[in-house]
Enzyme design. Structure first.
Site, mmCIF file in Angstrom:
data_model
loop_
_atom_site.group_PDB
_atom_site.id
_atom_site.type_symbol
_atom_site.label_atom_id
_atom_site.label_comp_id
_atom_site.label_asym_id
_atom_site.label_seq_id
_atom_site.Cartn_x
_atom_site.Cartn_y
_atom_site.Cartn_z
ATOM 1 N N GLN A 1 33.699 -32.511 0.343
ATOM 2 C CA GLN A 1 34.658 -31.801 -0.491
ATOM 3 C C GLN A 1 35.892 -31.333 0.280
ATOM 4 O O GLN A 1 36.920 -31.054 -0.322
ATOM 5 C CB GLN A 1 33.977 -30.618 -1.178
ATOM 6 C CG GLN A 1 32.892 -31.063 -2.152
ATOM 7 C CD GLN A 1 32.242 -29.905 -2.882
ATOM 8 O OE1 GLN A 1 31.255 -29.356 -2.420
ATOM 9 N NE2 GLN A 1 32.774 -29.521 -4.012
ATOM 10 N N HIS B 1 35.963 -45.287 -4.162
ATOM 11 C CA HIS B 1 36.786 -46.463 -3.888
ATOM 12 C C HIS B 1 36.486 -47.618 -4.849
ATOM 13 O O HIS B 1 37.385 -48.309 -5.306
ATOM 14 C CB HIS B 1 36.574 -46.942 -2.440
ATOM 15 C CG HIS B 1 37.073 -45.947 -1.429
ATOM 16 N ND1 HIS B 1 36.573 -45.860 -0.152
ATOM 17 C CD2 HIS B 1 38.011 -44.981 -1.522
ATOM 18 C CE1 HIS B 1 37.192 -44.881 0.499
ATOM 19 N NE2 HIS B 1 38.068 -44.338 -0.315
ATOM 20 N N ASP C 1 39.254 -38.860 0.399
ATOM 21 C CA ASP C 1 39.724 -39.527 1.622
ATOM 22 C C ASP C 1 40.406 -38.548 2.569
ATOM 23 O O ASP C 1 40.261 -38.647 3.787
ATOM 24 C CB ASP C 1 40.727 -40.648 1.280
ATOM 25 C CG ASP C 1 40.039 -41.876 0.677
ATOM 26 O OD1 ASP C 1 38.796 -41.858 0.541
ATOM 27 O OD2 ASP C 1 40.757 -42.839 0.339
ATOM 28 N N ASN D 1 21.143 -29.498 -0.228
ATOM 29 C CA ASN D 1 21.823 -28.698 -1.229
ATOM 30 C C ASN D 1 21.507 -29.242 -2.620
ATOM 31 O O ASN D 1 21.764 -30.415 -2.903
ATOM 32 C CB ASN D 1 23.345 -28.760 -1.020
ATOM 33 C CG ASN D 1 24.104 -27.877 -2.008
ATOM 34 O OD1 ASN D 1 23.951 -26.658 -1.982
ATOM 35 N ND2 ASN D 1 24.900 -28.489 -2.876
ATOM 36 N N GLU D 2 20.925 -28.399 -3.460
ATOM 37 C CA GLU D 2 20.719 -28.735 -4.869
ATOM 38 C C GLU D 2 20.115 -30.122 -5.079
ATOM 39 O O GLU D 2 20.770 -31.022 -5.623
ATOM 40 C CB GLU D 2 22.051 -28.629 -5.623
ATOM 41 C CG GLU D 2 22.684 -27.258 -5.551
ATOM 42 C CD GLU D 2 23.932 -27.111 -6.413
ATOM 43 O OE1 GLU D 2 24.331 -28.096 -7.061
ATOM 44 O OE2 GLU D 2 24.504 -26.011 -6.457
ATOM 45 N N GLU E 1 25.528 -19.831 -2.913
ATOM 46 C CA GLU E 1 26.783 -20.144 -3.607
ATOM 47 C C GLU E 1 26.864 -19.324 -4.877
ATOM 48 O O GLU E 1 25.858 -19.144 -5.569
ATOM 49 C CB GLU E 1 26.858 -21.623 -4.050
ATOM 50 C CG GLU E 1 27.290 -22.588 -3.002
ATOM 51 C CD GLU E 1 27.295 -24.031 -3.494
ATOM 52 O OE1 GLU E 1 27.579 -24.274 -4.683
ATOM 53 O OE2 GLU E 1 27.002 -24.914 -2.667
HETATM 54 C C1 GBE Z 1 27.849 -26.382 -7.080
HETATM 55 O O1 GBE Z 1 26.773 -26.686 -7.923
HETATM 56 C C2 GBE Z 1 27.895 -27.388 -5.940
HETATM 57 O O2 GBE Z 1 26.896 -27.077 -4.982
HETATM 58 C C3 GBE Z 1 29.251 -27.401 -5.245
HETATM 59 O O3 GBE Z 1 29.329 -28.501 -4.373
HETATM 60 C C4 GBE Z 1 30.341 -27.451 -6.279
HETATM 61 O O4 GBE Z 1 31.573 -27.459 -5.658
HETATM 62 C C5 GBE Z 1 30.181 -26.264 -7.194
HETATM 63 O O5 GBE Z 1 28.980 -26.401 -7.872
HETATM 64 C C6 GBE Z 1 31.274 -26.133 -8.225
HETATM 65 O O6 GBE Z 1 31.356 -27.255 -9.039
HETATM 66 O O7 GBE Z 1 29.986 -32.411 -16.780
HETATM 67 O O8 GBE Z 1 28.874 -30.331 -17.161
HETATM 68 O O9 GBE Z 1 27.665 -32.381 -17.512
HETATM 69 C C7 GBE Z 1 27.524 -30.601 -14.654
HETATM 70 C C8 GBE Z 1 26.576 -25.818 -8.995
HETATM 71 C C9 GBE Z 1 27.341 -30.718 -13.187
HETATM 72 C C10 GBE Z 1 25.646 -26.456 -10.006
HETATM 73 C C11 GBE Z 1 27.720 -28.512 -12.336
HETATM 74 C C12 GBE Z 1 25.972 -29.849 -11.483
HETATM 75 C C13 GBE Z 1 27.077 -27.288 -11.722
HETATM 76 C C14 GBE Z 1 25.319 -28.622 -10.888
HETATM 77 C C15 GBE Z 1 28.202 -31.830 -15.105
HETATM 78 N N1 GBE Z 1 26.706 -29.506 -12.661
HETATM 79 N N2 GBE Z 1 26.302 -27.643 -10.561
HETATM 80 S S1 GBE Z 1 28.702 -31.728 -16.750
#
Ligand code: GBE
Length: 494
Positions: free
Chosen positions: A41, A61, A74, A189-190, A399
């Site tokens: 990120q 890409h 990138d 992470n997650e 977080e």
């Molecule tokens: C965190 O996850 C991440 O650890 C971090 O990398 C990221 O920057 C931060 O979220 C903020 O985005 O289009 O709603 O269906 C949902 C938090 C995707 C939990 C978003 C994945 C929340 C899990 C996709 N979710 N994330 S959509």
């Protein structure tokens, strides 16, 4: 906003003091404050100094429309070249620790166990760690934030059991190279985003959609890889390095849609499927019973000879059990959970195995992210639930943060952190929950995965139009700095 209510009753010579939860109390010295980022990120330099390609490089890409505005990481915040500036920002904020992640393909471009370590890659992290230590900031490292070396994806990615050993080799390399200074390690992470996102609903690289099968296989291997990395630390490094190891799990809070037993059960089941999926194995050795029962039963009815949820052997259960020194939680938001009619038995997928109607309250404050509503009270509830469910572990909030579309006067972000921290304060002081760290997401605006640069979480803004990627503090940076310095959320604490 609530302030301390002191009710003094002079009655028959007795004094009663009734204190409600008040925002103007001081955080105890046991709580440390930090801020987080992750490698893909922010770093950029995607092909510099010997770095190998990873699955996010690859998907951005090869399939640019996968990302909003066809952007990619990138260059991102160019932190590969600007890490000293990042540390200066951290120093100015006064954080106790910095949670960042390491790029596997920068350190081991060949991916597989036994392949050469890229010295320039490891040097970048050594320099970053040294710069943090020189400035009195504790490094807190996540080994894996979703950026699998592409070569390992070519071997099938996480559902392939061989990845356990490849990850173990990577983890050992990190302990060896950085373990003198790094005392807090997080393996993954997650994992739900890696597995459900990457192999189930396709919202994350590599973007496969085989939910109910591949996401479970992925999780199974990932949990074994986590356990192996934990045991390697125990057996080879802990005595000398004296650090700790955990895994970061994300969940939303699930509030029962009504007081009915069915809705309460739907909320509990949601938490077990989302948080318990990974936390129950590392704490107790196996998946939550409700998950085992439901996936086994639906698989059988669907005609599978074995459950779609893989089984751990007794030895594996013993091996995975207890592989955490703390519980690390990424927490942003809440949902209501409601009982629903059993879904079509032919549906194969995580959400039909879960079978809960989840929805939000439209009155909850919106952010720039569709999934993120501001629900401060849910933080107090979720840490209480974790404390109760897993026998009062030490909890790190690794977080929490708010997204908007940009701008330096980010009062709504200040409000988010103030209100969430106020609820955390109540959990700690009034409920006795053992939370010892709070980590804001994020140090600066960055590449938000499929959302590209369209959602901004930073306490510092980054100008992505300028090749120098200049950073500017937002109002929230000043606020967080004040909170850390005073341990107080308002102007004056009692
Ligand atoms: C965190 O996850 C991440 O650890 C971090 O990398 C990221 O920057 C931060 O979220 C903020 O985005 O289009 O709603 O269906 C949902 C938090 C995707 C939990 C978003 C994945 C929340 C899990 C996709 N979710 N994330 S959509």
């Amino acid at each position: 906003m609530e302030y301390k209510l002191v009710l003094l009753l002079y009655l028959c010579g007795l004094t009663f003091e009734i204190t409600n939860a008040a925002i103007n109390r001081t955080f105890p010295a046991t709580v440390k404050f930090g801020i987080a980022t992750s490698t893909y990120q922010i770093e950029g330099a995607w092909n510099e100094d010997g770095k190998g390609e990873n699955i996010w490089d690859h998907i951005c890409h090869e399939n640019p429309t996968y990302i909003v505005n066809k952007t990619n990481g990138d260059i991102a915040c160019d932190s590969y070249h600007k890490y000293k500036e990042d540390v200066a920002m951290l120093k100015d904020l006064g954080v106790d620790f910095y949670r960042f992640s390491i790029s596997w393909s920068r350190v081991i471009p060949g991916g597989i166990a036994g392949s050469p370590v890229n010295q320039l890659g490891i040097d970048y992290y050594k320099n970053l760690v040294q710069e943090l230590v020189n400035n009195g900031i504790e490094p807190m490292v996540t080994m894996y934030v979703w950026d699998l070396p592409e070569i390992l994806q070519d071997l099938g990615g996480w559902p392939n059991p061989e990845l356990i050993d490849h990850f173990a080799y990577y983890a050992r390399t990190l302990y060896e190279e950085l373990g003198d200074s790094v005392k807090h390690w997080m393996t993954f992470n997650e994992p739900k985003q890696t597995c459900l996102g990457g192999y189930g609903d396709g919202n994350m690289a590599p973007g496969y959609t085989a939910s109910g099968i591949a996401d479970y296989q992925c999780s199974h291997m990932l949990l074994k890889a986590h356990a192996k990395a934990y045991h390697i630390y125990d057996e080879e490094f802990r005595a000398e390095q004296q650090g700790s190891v955990g895994i970061v799990i994300d969940t939303a809070w699930f509030e029962p849609a009504s007081g009915s037993d069915e809705d309460k059960e739907a909320a509990e089941r949601s938490l077990q499927f989302m948080f318990g999926w990974y936390t129950n194995p590392v704490v107790n050795g196996n998946y939550p019973q409700v998950m085992i029962d439901r996936v086994d039963e639906r698989s059988a009815t669907q005609g599978y000879a074995v459950s779609r949820l893989p089984k751990f052997t007794d030895e594996e259960i013993e091996y995975i059990k207890g592989t955490h020194d703390f519980v690390a939680l990424n927490f942003y938001t809440a949902n209501y959970a409601q009982w629903m009619e059993e879904s079509d038995i032919n549906d194969v997928g995580y959400y039909s195995d879960l079978n809960v109607n989840q929805f939000i309250d439209e009155d909850w404050e919106e952010s720039a992210s569709s999934w993120l509503r501001v629900v401060p009270w849910s933080l107090r509830k979720v840490v209480n639930w974790i404390s109760k469910t897993y026998d009062n572990p030490e909890i790190f909030i690794t977080e929490s943060g708010f997204s908007d579309t940009g701008g330096l006067e980010d009062d709504r972000r200040i409000n988010y952190h103030k209100e969430y921290l106020s609820n955390l304060l109540e959990a700690i002081l009034d409920d006795g929950v053992n939370v010892t760290r709070y980590t804001a997401w994020s140090l600066m605006d960055n590449f938000e995965w499929t959302r590209g640069y369209s959602e901004r979480f930073g306490l510092y803004s980054v100008d992505f139009e300028d090749p120098d990627r200049p950073r500017t503090p937002k109002a929230s940076a000043a606020y967080y700095k004040q909170v850390i310095a005073t341990r107080c959320l308002v102007d004056v604490c009692e």
